[in-house]
Scaffold this active site. Structure first.
Site, PDB file in Angstrom:
ATOM      1  N   ASP A  80      18.337  -2.009  47.382  1.00  9.90           N
ATOM      2  CA  ASP A  80      19.052  -3.161  47.957  1.00  9.90           C
ATOM      3  C   ASP A  80      18.399  -3.585  49.274  1.00  9.90           C
ATOM      4  O   ASP A  80      18.167  -4.781  49.514  1.00  9.90           O
ATOM      5  CB  ASP A  80      20.548  -2.859  48.139  1.00  9.90           C
ATOM      6  CG  ASP A  80      20.844  -1.527  48.817  1.00  9.90           C
ATOM      7  OD1 ASP A  80      19.912  -0.715  48.993  1.00  9.90           O
ATOM      8  OD2 ASP A  80      22.015  -1.289  49.171  1.00  9.90           O
ATOM      9  N   LYS A  96      17.248   4.275  44.361  1.00 11.06           N
ATOM     10  CA  LYS A  96      18.645   4.176  44.786  1.00 11.06           C
ATOM     11  C   LYS A  96      19.173   5.604  44.860  1.00 11.06           C
ATOM     12  O   LYS A  96      20.161   5.969  44.207  1.00 11.06           O
ATOM     13  CB  LYS A  96      19.418   3.292  43.779  1.00 11.06           C
ATOM     14  CG  LYS A  96      20.834   2.955  44.176  1.00 11.06           C
ATOM     15  CD  LYS A  96      20.953   1.945  45.296  1.00 11.06           C
ATOM     16  CE  LYS A  96      22.398   1.779  45.713  1.00 11.06           C
ATOM     17  NZ  LYS A  96      22.575   0.959  46.926  1.00 11.06           N
ATOM     18  N   TYR A 132      15.607   0.805  30.284  1.00  6.01           N
ATOM     19  CA  TYR A 132      14.999   0.048  29.193  1.00  6.01           C
ATOM     20  C   TYR A 132      14.932   0.862  27.907  1.00  6.01           C
ATOM     21  O   TYR A 132      15.025   0.303  26.814  1.00  6.01           O
ATOM     22  CB  TYR A 132      13.588  -0.391  29.573  1.00  6.01           C
ATOM     23  CG  TYR A 132      13.529  -1.683  30.338  1.00  6.01           C
ATOM     24  CD1 TYR A 132      13.927  -1.741  31.663  1.00  6.01           C
ATOM     25  CD2 TYR A 132      13.059  -2.846  29.721  1.00  6.01           C
ATOM     26  CE1 TYR A 132      13.858  -2.922  32.368  1.00  6.01           C
ATOM     27  CE2 TYR A 132      12.989  -4.033  30.430  1.00  6.01           C
ATOM     28  CZ  TYR A 132      13.389  -4.076  31.738  1.00  6.01           C
ATOM     29  OH  TYR A 132      13.330  -5.243  32.432  1.00  6.01           O
ATOM     30  N   ASP A 134       9.860 -10.107  40.292  1.00  6.43           N
ATOM     31  CA  ASP A 134      10.171 -11.543  40.229  1.00  6.43           C
ATOM     32  C   ASP A 134      10.370 -12.085  41.642  1.00  6.43           C
ATOM     33  O   ASP A 134       9.915 -13.185  41.978  1.00  6.43           O
ATOM     34  CB  ASP A 134      11.449 -11.808  39.417  1.00  6.43           C
ATOM     35  CG  ASP A 134      11.149 -12.137  37.962  1.00  6.43           C
ATOM     36  OD1 ASP A 134      10.109 -11.656  37.456  1.00  6.43           O
ATOM     37  OD2 ASP A 134      11.948 -12.857  37.336  1.00  6.43           O
ATOM     38  N   ASP A 139      11.331  -4.661  37.632  1.00 10.83           N
ATOM     39  CA  ASP A 139      11.498  -5.948  36.942  1.00 10.83           C
ATOM     40  C   ASP A 139      12.058  -6.980  37.918  1.00 10.83           C
ATOM     41  O   ASP A 139      11.542  -8.091  38.047  1.00 10.83           O
ATOM     42  CB  ASP A 139      12.435  -5.769  35.745  1.00 10.83           C
ATOM     43  CG  ASP A 139      12.685  -7.070  35.011  1.00 10.83           C
ATOM     44  OD1 ASP A 139      11.702  -7.812  34.789  1.00 10.83           O
ATOM     45  OD2 ASP A 139      13.846  -7.365  34.676  1.00 10.83           O
TER      46      ASP A 139
HETATM   47  C1  IPM Z   1       8.956  -8.833  32.268  1.00 10.58           C
HETATM   48  C2  IPM Z   1      10.018  -9.459  31.409  1.00 10.58           C
HETATM   49  C3  IPM Z   1      10.410  -8.468  30.337  1.00 10.58           C
HETATM   50  C4  IPM Z   1      11.003  -7.258  31.001  1.00 10.58           C
HETATM   51  C5  IPM Z   1      11.368  -9.018  29.268  1.00 10.58           C
HETATM   52  C6  IPM Z   1      10.885 -10.298  28.669  1.00 10.58           C
HETATM   53  C7  IPM Z   1      11.638  -7.991  28.201  1.00 10.58           C
HETATM   54  O1  IPM Z   1      11.104  -9.858  32.168  1.00 10.58           O
HETATM   55  O2  IPM Z   1       7.871  -8.511  31.754  1.00 10.58           O
HETATM   56  O3  IPM Z   1       9.183  -8.659  33.464  1.00 10.58           O
HETATM   57  O4  IPM Z   1      12.193  -7.219  31.312  1.00 10.58           O
HETATM   58  O5  IPM Z   1      10.247  -6.298  31.214  1.00 10.58           O
HETATM   59 MN    MN Z   2      10.858  -9.580  34.310  1.00 12.82          MN
END
Ligand code: IPM
Ligand code: MN
Length: 364
Positions: free
Chosen positions: A222, A189, A139, A250, A246
């Site tokens: 993975d 990894k 990032y 999710d 990240d």
């Molecule tokens: C999160 C989001 C952000 C990230 C984006 C919107 C920059 O996906 O907070 O997880 O990748 O960190």
């Molecule tokens: Mn995210």
């Protein structure tokens, strides 16, 4: 007084943060302790100042004891050049305030165990905490860019971690694990990436020196992606880098089937008694339903509960806010995103009012 900065942001951000403000209003009526200010971040800030994280917001953010963020982004700003997109505001505030530890719990509420796309027995009772490093990795690694070269156009991002960045986030993970299941799984990894090799070595050092009472395991990312859907309950606390975190967070959020329920906290280092902290729902700005009074405010309200606990040492107030939410669900009220059979569908404002009423009852 505790200074809270609210950044409603874009899309459904303003309507969900408004529900959390109702809760703050309740505590302020009991005893005036919260001083609340508002500022812009993301698309809203681009519209007003041409900058997703303008100077005004930066100054207020520095002064705040804690920040509550709605969400940023939307199609309106998608065509802008990458340096002034709403997401850049989010990355900039994380970096500016040094919010290196991102806590993302994935909890399955009993009432919503059916909402997951996975079998109920796989997810019911799930309670894991992902700790994602938030200010390093690909990032922010330099150099990065897109260039013309003799072999063609070249795009590159750099995965970089310094030892101290790994150490400090690992400590957060071990400290939090101590207060719950006493297990940390570090995800990397290391079979391929040098950066991950260092990550693993540093996590092991921290563990050996201070946290032998906590069980530490390691997993390649993975495999972790697979294990999270195969048997998520094997995890307690997960600690991982920015990009893996990240993606995995999710995935973990989706295990619960109710993105609209999950809060998060992003914490910095304690500095002269003050620790920068930003709280936000895990979900995005959902522009398609913005302003329609259908968004689920629970993730934002639970983010406020995290603020009470982590920033203000108000454990009981945080627990009570969570109880008010549970009671709301137990009574069969649902916003559209978590609607189930035999439940009563209600809107954002009404959900906020009902949760507030439950809270008031707890104190009456
Ligand atoms: C999160 C989001 C952000 C990230 C984006 C919107 C920059 O996906 O907070 O997880 O990748 O960190
Ligand atoms: Mn995210």
């Amino acid at each position: 007084m505790k200074n809270i900065l609210i950044l409603p942001g874009d899309g459904i951000g303003p309507e969900v943060t408004r529900q959390a403000e109702k809760i703050l209003g309740f505590f302020n009526r009991k005893k005036n302790i919260f001083n609340i200010t508002h500022a812009n971040l993301g698309g809203a800030a681009i519209d007003e100042f041409g900058n997703p994280y303008p100077k005004q917001t930066q100054e207020l953010a520095e002064k705040a004891d804690a920040i509550l963020l709605g969400a940023v982004g939307g199609p309106k700003w998608d065509k802008l050049e990458s340096s002034i997109r709403p997401e850049k505001g989010l990355l900039a505030i994380r970096k500016h305030l040094g919010l290196f530890a991102n806590l993302r719990p994935a909890i399955v509420y009993d009432e919503l165990a059916d909402a997951s796309t996975l079998k109920k027995e796989v997810v019911s009772g799930l309670d894991i905490l992902i700790i994602r490093e938030l200010t390093g990795d690909v990032y922010f690694g330099e150099p990065k860019g897109i260039e013309q070269t003799p072999e063609g156009r070249k795009g590159y991002s750099n995965m970089i971690y310094y030892d101290y960045e790994v150490t400090r986030v690992a400590k957060v993970a071990f400290d939090l694990a101590r207060k719950r299941g006493k297990k940390v799984c570090s995800i990397d990894k290391a079979n391929v990436l040098a950066c991950s090799e260092l990550w693993r070595e540093e996590v092991i050092k921290v563990h050996q020196s201070e946290y032998k009472d906590v069980e530490l395991s390691h997993m390649y990312v993975d495999n972790a992606a697979m294990q999270l859907i195969r048997n998520p309950k094997q995890f307690d606390v997960i600690v991982t880098g920015n990009i893996f975190g990240d993606i995995l967070s999710d995935e973990a959020a989706q295990l619960t089937g109710s993105l609209g329920m999950l809060p998060s906290a992003s914490l910095g280092n304690a500095n002269q008694g003050k620790c920068n902290a930003l709280y936000e729902p895990i979900h995005g700005s959902a522009p398609d339903i913005a302003g329609k009074n259908v968004a689920n405010p629970i993730a934002t309200i639970l983010s406020l509960a995290m603020m009470f606990k982590y920033s203000f040492d108000m454990q009981e107030a945080g627990d009570n806010v969570e109880s008010a939410v549970k009671k709301f669900l137990a009574a069969g009220f649902r916003t559209a995103d978590i609607m189930q059979d035999k439940c009563t569908k209600i809107g954002t404002e009404e959900a906020g009012d009902k949760i507030l009423k439950n809270l008031e009852q707890l104190y009456s």
